[in-house]
Motif scaffolding. Structure first.
Motif, short mmCIF file in Angstrom:
data_model
loop_
_atom_site.label_atom_id
_atom_site.label_comp_id
_atom_site.label_asym_id
_atom_site.label_seq_id
_atom_site.Cartn_x
_atom_site.Cartn_y
_atom_site.Cartn_z
N ASN A 100 7.87 19.12 34.11
CA ASN A 100 7.24 19.80 32.40
C ASN A 100 5.48 20.58 33.53
O ASN A 100 5.15 19.94 33.67
N PRO A 101 5.97 22.10 32.88
CA PRO A 101 4.53 22.97 33.64
C PRO A 101 3.75 22.66 32.71
O PRO A 101 4.77 22.76 31.71
N PHE A 121 9.93 32.00 37.38
CA PHE A 121 9.94 30.77 36.73
C PHE A 121 9.60 29.68 37.83
O PHE A 121 8.97 30.10 38.74
N GLY A 122 9.23 28.41 37.13
CA GLY A 122 8.82 27.62 38.24
C GLY A 122 8.70 25.92 37.73
O GLY A 122 9.37 26.04 36.38
N GLU A 123 9.75 25.32 38.70
CA GLU A 123 10.27 23.86 38.34
C GLU A 123 9.43 22.80 37.59
O GLU A 123 9.47 22.32 36.22
N ARG A 124 7.94 22.65 37.84
CA ARG A 124 7.07 21.92 37.64
C ARG A 124 5.81 22.38 37.43
O ARG A 124 5.01 22.16 36.82
N ASP A 125 6.01 23.67 37.96
CA ASP A 125 4.29 24.63 37.49
C ASP A 125 4.60 25.95 37.04
O ASP A 125 5.87 26.11 36.70
N GLN A 126 3.81 26.60 36.95
CA GLN A 126 3.74 27.69 36.12
C GLN A 126 2.65 28.96 37.83
O GLN A 126 1.98 28.95 38.20
N ASN A 127 3.87 30.01 37.48
CA ASN A 127 4.30 30.78 38.04
C ASN A 127 4.17 32.51 37.36
O ASN A 127 4.17 32.44 37.14
N PHE A 128 2.55 33.44 36.80
CA PHE A 128 3.08 34.08 36.51
C PHE A 128 2.48 35.43 37.66
O PHE A 128 1.54 35.62 38.23
N ARG A 129 3.38 36.47 37.43
CA ARG A 129 3.34 38.37 38.01
C ARG A 129 1.99 38.11 37.69
O ARG A 129 2.06 38.78 36.79
N TYR A 170 -1.07 25.00 38.88
CA TYR A 170 -0.33 23.34 38.71
C TYR A 170 -0.26 23.11 36.96
O TYR A 170 -1.11 22.17 36.64
N ASN A 171 1.00 21.99 37.74
CA ASN A 171 1.23 20.72 36.62
C ASN A 171 0.17 19.59 36.85
O ASN A 171 -0.84 19.80 37.85
N ALA A 172 -1.02 19.38 35.30
CA ALA A 172 -2.03 18.31 35.14
C ALA A 172 -1.68 17.11 36.22
O ALA A 172 -2.41 16.99 36.86
N HIS A 173 -0.18 17.19 36.46
CA HIS A 173 0.21 15.62 36.58
C HIS A 173 0.66 15.58 38.82
O HIS A 173 0.31 14.94 39.67
N GLU A 174 -0.36 17.27 39.30
CA GLU A 174 -0.15 17.34 41.05
C GLU A 174 -1.24 16.68 41.17
O GLU A 174 -2.23 17.00 40.82
N ASP A 175 -0.68 16.08 42.67
CA ASP A 175 -1.92 15.61 43.27
C ASP A 175 -2.98 16.63 43.56
O ASP A 175 -1.95 17.04 44.18
N PRO A 176 -3.71 17.12 44.03
CA PRO A 176 -5.41 17.56 45.00
C PRO A 176 -4.38 18.15 46.14
O PRO A 176 -4.75 19.08 46.63
N ALA A 177 -3.67 16.62 46.94
CA ALA A 177 -3.88 16.83 47.93
C ALA A 177 -2.67 17.58 48.15
O ALA A 177 -2.71 18.52 49.15
N ALA A 208 -5.71 19.22 29.75
CA ALA A 208 -5.73 18.84 30.53
C ALA A 208 -6.76 19.86 31.73
O ALA A 208 -6.80 20.43 31.68
N GLY A 209 -6.67 19.10 32.99
CA GLY A 209 -7.22 19.82 34.14
C GLY A 209 -6.11 20.22 34.77
O GLY A 209 -4.98 19.30 35.38
N HIS A 210 -5.86 21.63 35.46
CA HIS A 210 -5.28 22.01 35.81
C HIS A 210 -5.84 22.34 37.39
O HIS A 210 -6.91 23.46 37.38
N ILE A 211 -5.15 22.73 38.36
CA ILE A 211 -5.59 23.35 39.41
C ILE A 211 -5.41 24.92 39.51
O ILE A 211 -3.94 25.50 39.18
N ALA A 212 -5.22 26.00 39.92
CA ALA A 212 -5.33 27.24 40.11
C ALA A 212 -5.38 28.02 41.92
O ALA A 212 -6.34 27.89 42.39
N CYS A 213 -4.31 29.06 41.83
CA CYS A 213 -4.95 29.51 42.68
C CYS A 213 -4.22 31.03 42.93
O CYS A 213 -3.18 30.99 41.96
#
Length: 794
Positions: free
Chosen positions: A16-17, A43-51, A65-72, A114-119
């Motif tokens: 679920n991205p 395409f992103g398998e579990r995260d979102q990627n934008f050009r 990143y998916n909200a469930h993604e481990d920050p580590a 939900a909280g997400h991480i962006a880079c």
């Protein structure tokens, strides 16, 4: 869309991205990065990627990143990209962009609250490999580029490298149930067979060179030159990185890169040729390359089949993959492992006449330095009293995992050395030592977090009350300080140790080590306890009173000490009873001795150099396995995987009794580098499940050796638990006459077969088997077969 995961929550089955829109992405790019650009969803398998396409310049990719993604895991990817930028600036991989605040990533709120991480990373122009049909030149450049990537990742490590991910082909056992979901029965059966074979190959994979790898160099993550030149323009998507066999990266690149007009083997050969030109392959890697490639195909089919049931997009992906890759998979299986290995070996520039199990030569050779010359030089420089193992001493140059290589390139299975506790040259320990060495190593009169982190982690695994550490440089020093602490706390001077015990080489501890010493030569302040030997001692395994019967020796020894004017300070006992012949103890013996010593005013010191850190399999500490709680615990070099490190752990009031009387200081005991080594060892033990491996492999190993008793009357007894085992050899089972000459002969015969073991025991008739904790069933099989042949030859 279901997110159910019957495989225990393997990453990559959760798909679920986030639900950010292109407008959201454009706003985030402006606010966080100052990039004014239009956004297109990739395409992103579990995260979102934008050009991100600005008016000028190549643009960037925004990762949400998916909200469930481990920050580590996110930090793992960021640190890896930073590492690659330093190690190989020309490598075609994305570069990280800093936020306007100078950060590598940022926290944002998603549409779901939900909280997400962006880079953000640089955009690499090019065409996806999956959209072109490569020629031989491009396939070779793919191999070269993946090898460059692996070389650049060498030496890098991150705690998140042990992530549990479905795309790690070592997880094949967890994917096996999904094979039944494949609609075509023939394909389902083939996938199930390959996954089963992969599980069988896991011990062999564990013996290969390992490091952090990209783990997903598939055609969807490889960019090629848009103008059509046979060159790689980029490798993207570092979300599936793991620590695993180096060869996996090559296998995954070779698996799906089907060349124009080429079959599966021919295409793989071109990738292998390019890879090995940059990073030469080893024979054991070539031998398993077919299995790794087949496992990648089978894992992909299984994962997509699961998604077909739980994820709408999975059905389309499975159909596309079956159309393009099923013929390649079938060609590979049709070729078979032997033909594939010969073809792969040829592509790597190795002789195709070599057997699959041939051994790689070490990177360094010593031509002209014969064993005889080295022995003579050693005696001249080190004296003639320093012991060498085996009638033909082994000249070793390097080690990895459970393997050692000599100067002639011959490989030996190490079933003897417990000092490299988690395996020779374990990359995580090596990296930890190298990283800290490059930063700081100084005396211990300064503050350093790593030292405290290590002490905290170590004490957390101890019984309640054992909460303070004293760091030294080896086991001898640890036992020396433990003995001094015991005397300071109790006011006593007397010691109890086992007959034939060995606890170290300092003057004080040598007195506590009557190894090979007659009873009349034992120090006057020391009394020895008879070994609780259930095979040949006064009390046998069938005697229900064996524990109390043997423990009564402590009463007599304590009385003797008191009569001689020595109040007892401590009993020091190796919880593995190695020098006693590796004994199976009567239940309650060690606890009974400890209680008697405490009642007399002394302390119980558990020497865990041999048995600590999960070697028993069922327990982390040997004293715990024996049901006893010590007052002081000592550890030696295995705690640092061979790095000079020793530790004493005790109760706070006991250590205070010593430090109040003594200005104790060890200049380098527990220095930052040593602490980094010790902490890394604890991390490896937990991450790789080595205690459980010791339990399972040890039980399998012992059963295999016990089965040899039916064919070899020389085996009188088999003892030990986990990955420590003693095999006592006798001339006659009825009389139990020891056979020390046979024991030496068997150890030497096994050395000639490439398996290293030792000898032990007061009668020198016990084969000592005590391998690194990464020793697995496949290795046990090799050792059992070698032992079988050696016993048949005596």
């Amino acid at each position: 869309m279901s997110n159910a995961s019957p495989a225990g929550g393997l990453t990559a089955l959760k798909t679920n991205p986030p639900g950010f829109t292109t407008a959201d992405a454009e706003r985030i790019a402006r606010e966080l990065y100052g990039i004014d650009a239009g956004a297109t969803l990739l395409f992103g398998e579990r995260d979102q990627n934008f050009r991100l396409r600005p008016a000028q310049g190549p643009g960037a990719v925004l990762k949400l990143y998916n909200a469930h993604e481990d920050p580590a895991i996110v930090d793992f990817q960021i640190k890896a990209l930073d590492h690659l930028a330093l190690q190989d600036p020309g490598l075609p991989v994305p570069r990280l962009l800093a936020t306007r605040a100078g950060e590598r990533s940022a926290r944002i709120e998603g549409p779901d609250g939900a909280g997400h991480i962006a880079c953000a990373i640089t955009f690499l122009p090019g065409k996806l490999l999956e959209d072109v049909q490569p020629d031989a030149a491009l396939l070779r450049d793919i191999g070269r580029t993946v090898a460059r990537l692996d070389k650049a990742l060498r030496g890098f490590f991150h705690p998140a490298a042990g992530q549990k991910i479905a795309w790690d082909i070592r997880r094949a056992g967890e994917l096996r149930p999904f094979a039944a979901l494949i609609g075509d029965p023939a394909v389902a059966a083939a996938v199930a067979r390959v996954l089963e074979r992969t599980v069988e190959r896991l011990p062999a994979f564990a013996a290969l060179r390992g490091q952090v790898i990209h783990n997903d160099c598939n055609p969807g993550n490889v960019l090629v030159d848009a103008a059509g030149a046979p060159a790689v323009a980029g490798i993207i998507d570092f979300g599936d990185m793991i620590h695993g066999p180096l060869m996996f990266d090559l296998a995954l690149a070779a698996a799906e890169a089907a060349g124009e007009g080429m079959g599966a083997i021919e295409s793989a050969q071109e990738v292998i040729a390019g890879y090995s030109a940059v990073l030469p392959l080893q024979e054991d890697e070539i031998a398993l390359l077919f299995d790794a490639i087949a496992a990648r195909f089978a894992s992909t089919f299984a994962i997509f089949a699961w998604r077909q049931r739980h994820d709408r997009r999975g059905a389309d992906k499975l159909e596309r993959f079956e159309r393009s890759e099923l013929p390649v998979f079938e060609q590979l299986l049709s070729a078979g492992p032997q033909a594939a290995a010969n073809a792969f070996r040829k592509a790597a520039g190795l002789s195709s006449s070599l057997p699959v199990a041939a051994t790689p030569k070490p990177p360094a050779q010593m031509p002209g330095a014969s064993s005889e010359a080295l022995i003579a030089r050693r005696r001249r420089l080190l004296g003639s009293g320093l012991e060498l193992s085996y009638e033909r001493p082994v000249h070793l140059l390097r080690g990895e995992g459970v393997w050692l290589w000599d100067a002639d390139g011959r490989r030996y299975l190490d079933a003897y050395n417990n000092v490299p506790n988690v395996g020779h040259a374990h990359p995580h320990v090596v990296e930890a030592v190298a990283r800290q060495s490059a930063l700081l190593n100084t005396n211990t009169r300064y503050l350093h977090e790593t030292v405290l982190d290590f002490a905290e982690r170590l004490c957390a695994g101890m019984p309640a009350g054992l909460e303070v550490c004293a760091f030294v440089n080896c086991g001898s020093e640890a036992n020396d300080i433990a003995w001094r602490i015991a005397k300071a706390h109790t006011g006593g001077t007397g010691a109890l140790v086992m007959e034939n015990a060995y606890h170290g080489g300092t003057e004080a501890v040598a007195a506590l080590s009557p190894y090979g010493v007659s009873a009349s030569d034992v120090a006057p302040h020391v009394r020895t306890l008879e070994a609780p030997d259930l095979y040949r001692g006064r009390f046998r395994a069938s005697d229900p009173g064996a524990a109390s019967g043997y423990a009564e020796a402590a009463d007599r020894a304590l009385a003797s000490l008191m009569a001689a004017g020595h109040r007892p300070a401590a009993a020091m006992i190796d919880s593995a009873f190695i020098s006693s012949g590796i004994l199976d103890l009567p239940n309650g013996y060690l606890q009974a001795v400890a209680e008697k010593v405490r009642a007399a005013g002394g302390l119980f010191i558990a020497d865990e150099v041999q048995y600590g850190f999960g070697r028993s399999g069922s327990h982390f500490w040997g004293f715990d396995f024996q049901g006893a709680v010590p007052d002081i615990v000592t550890m030696g070099k295995p705690v640092g995987n061979g790095h000079p490190l020793g530790v004493v752990v005790t109760r706070r009031e006991i250590l205070k009794s010593f430090t109040d009387r003594t200005d104790y200081f060890s200049t380098f005991g527990g220095n930052p580098v040593s602490a980094a080594a010790g902490l890394a060892v604890l991390e490896v033990l937990e991450r790789e499940g080595l205690q459980e491996n010791a339990r399972a492999t040890g039980a399998y190993f012992r059963q295999g050796v016990e089965a040899l008793m039916a064919r070899h009357a020389a085996i009188g007894d088999v003892r030990g638990t986990g990955l420590v085992m003693g095999v006592e050899l006798v001339r006659d089972r009825k009389t139990q006459e020891p056979a020390p000459d046979w024991t030496r002969r068997v150890a030497n015969l096994m050395r000639e077969q490439g398996v290293l073991i030792g000898t032990e025991g007061p009668r020198h008739n016990v084969l000592k088997i005590r391998p690194p904790l990464c020793f697995r069933r496949e290795h046990a099989d090799i050792a059992i077969e070698a032992l079988d042949r050696a016993l048949a030859a005596i």
